[in-house]
Design an enzyme around this catalytic site. Sequence first.
Site, PDB file in Angstrom:
ATOM      1  CB  CYS A 172     -23.693 -12.796  29.873  1.00 13.57           C
ATOM      2  SG  CYS A 172     -22.388 -13.725  29.045  1.00 13.57           S
ATOM      3  CB  CYS A 191     -15.423 -13.128  31.029  1.00 12.34           C
ATOM      4  SG  CYS A 191     -16.630 -12.327  32.134  1.00 12.34           S
TER       5      CYS A 191
END
Length: 288
Positions: free
Chosen positions: A83, A227
């Site tokens: 991530c 993101c």
Amino acid sequence: MAELRFTKGHGTGNDFVLVADPHGELDLKPSDVARLCDRRFGIGADGLLRAVPTSAEPLAPQGTAAAWFMDYRNADGSTAEMCGNGIRVFTAFLIEEGLVELPAGERLPIATRGGVMTVQRSGTGYVVDLGRWTLGPDDVAVRIAGVDVVRPGLSIDVPNPHVVVALADDEELTGADLSGAPVLDPAPPTGANVELVRPEDPLVDDDGVARIRMRVHERGSGETLSCGTGAVAAALATRHWAGRGAPDEWRVTVPGGVLGVRMFPAEDGEHVALSGPAELVYTGVVDV
């Protein structure tokens, strides 16, 4: 029922529940993670980050210089390789908890399911070297609710799997319905994040930096305000489409803010770096 101390943090609106597990004793089931991330009945987040010593986590890559493993779970409790926003927030959390120090100019290795990443401080927060990236097939058909025709998508791994789609205009970007996952054909075996991209006009500004806008649907979390690895994939895909002469410095505007992406040569091939802010919002205790 046990009490769990947590911190809430975010990177450009991509938010996380962070917990420290210094002895590797915390057993969070997917249902526990989903409840903690639930925005109505839990704390609310796009995902959960568990900080555990690499030596205490059997799933972590061993024999590396990384003392800490980032166990990232999506909002539904499923796991992901990495991530990009999360690893910056994870670094800020380790520093705040007194678990690591990161002086200016130093690099901090962090182990993830996608490999070992290195993080440094930057003027906007932190910058992470995501390592090498992989270009996949460009023949993925993507059906998006609210977009009239099926669009072609380009697959890129960084190391999370992504499919990037270029849209025709701003109306398509804002009108796309990402409340449900876009349909991919062929469907990747482990799923993929889907990025919708619209280049700015002009693409490259006077400073030589290219600029794009992006929305994203993340597997296991739904549409998010940002993101990190998706911003990287979007910049890589747009550079690929732009062809020879496209810059290696990019600014990606997402609903939650702006992220920086930079491609650069390394001994093992081209690497890509992501930069952006990391904010710790509050700390609390919750029953698990």
